[in-house]
Design a protein around this motif. Sequence first.
Motif, PDB file in Angstrom:
ATOM      1  N   ASP A 251     -25.349  47.221  -0.596  1.00 34.54           N
ATOM      2  CA  ASP A 251     -26.882  47.150  -1.177  1.00 34.54           C
ATOM      3  C   ASP A 251     -26.484  46.256  -2.577  1.00 34.54           C
ATOM      4  O   ASP A 251     -25.749  46.816  -3.313  1.00 34.54           O
TER       5      ASP A 251
ATOM      6  N   THR B 257     -35.022  45.258  -0.240  1.00 32.79           N
ATOM      7  CA  THR B 257     -33.399  45.755   0.145  1.00 32.79           C
ATOM      8  C   THR B 257     -33.716  46.712   1.185  1.00 32.79           C
ATOM      9  O   THR B 257     -32.779  46.653   2.295  1.00 32.79           O
TER      10      THR B 257
ATOM     11  N   PHE C  86     -30.657  42.769  -0.682  1.00 35.80           N
ATOM     12  CA  PHE C  86     -31.058  42.718  -1.862  1.00 35.80           C
ATOM     13  C   PHE C  86     -32.449  42.165  -1.961  1.00 35.80           C
ATOM     14  O   PHE C  86     -32.864  41.544  -0.869  1.00 35.80           O
TER      15      PHE C  86
END
Length: 393
Positions: A192, A90, A214
Amino acid sequence: MTLETLSPTDPFWERHRGLYPALGRYTYLNNAAIQPLPAPVAEALHEFIRAASEDDPDALYRPDVPSRLRATYARWLGCEAKDLALTTSTSDGLIKAVNAVRWREGDEILIPQNEFPSVVYPFKMARMHGARILFAGEPGRPVTEEDLLAAVTPKTRAAAFSWVSFSTGYKLDLSTLSRALKERGVELVFVDGMQGAGVWPPRLAQSAVDFFAFQAVKWIAGPNGAGALYVRPDLWSDLDNPCLSWYSVPCCDDYSLLMDTQLEPFSSARRWDGGTPPWIPMVGVQAYLDLLEPAGPEGVAARAVHVMALLAQRLESAGIGTLVPLSSSSASSIALLELPDAASMHQRLKDAGILTSLRMGRIRVSPHVYNGAEDFDRLVAVLTGSGSACEIS
Ligand SMILES: Cc1ncc(COP(=O)(O)O)c(C=O)c1O
């Protein structure tokens, strides 16, 4: 019934549960930390390594793996494969995204309180160019769409937030929030997606999200290292690429171009790919998403709603509340229990073979599609003091 609308109580889910050997040892309610590996995923990983070791070293060179995973991720995220760069985490995705923007003196970047640090630190780089980071909401409380919108100022150029909060379980409405932010003049929306992707379909192409990053390991089983970054297509030409690599240009597909130093980056988000992909985690993630193919993204979300309703019933009848009420449309697959002395209760659950997390003084319960009523009965029995402890084998 089409495959897309597999019922949340279809026998498929009981069979799916049977694929996780670790569930014979634990009551596992800790997916927001890490997801156990189903046996077919472990087998796919073993076979990949075995073939390279015993059959042919070239078995390690598998360009089909990233191209298939990019297409599979696109289906789960509701975008096109060309909109995705493959990343290793991420953070890798968000760092690339933040560095692709030409920040200006006075730009404000709005971030919720209680964020996972992956959302905060990449934006500190923008401060070198005179941007400021401002936090919305209250510490220790869920930060809502209204909190974020109320904190927008004429200088807010970007908003960055976790889709699902790791610390409160609050799930922001991506589509409504991203559009509302744009209507208030916010130019860039960074997400996120780590605690939501693999459970809820983000339908990115229908949202006004600009960047969505991600990786697997939590709600998408597989060793960590196989992530993706969505970049909204109409932004590509305006963005910088400070991470240009030989995988950003066509020579990675066509070795006859290896000596050409004037290649143009791919006209897709592949221009943010960075070097030879990590085949091993990708093989695992692909095997996991293949297992869920009969349900598809919508079937998984329907099952997650069903599982959380089972948890809500048990908690409600035991009189245990959650930080974000599970009946709310902002509930996710992460529930923070409102209990006194959470630390000792967390230990008691662990002693009883029930795995959860302790976050900000609360017990975090994060079930996935393979959990069921029997898991929640066991949980509530310990929470209410009526359960007997068993030792983890
Ligand atoms: C919201 C959120 N984002 C990101 C991460 C992990 O980030 P990375 O993939 O960069 O390790 C976590 C891990 O717990 C998380 O909860």
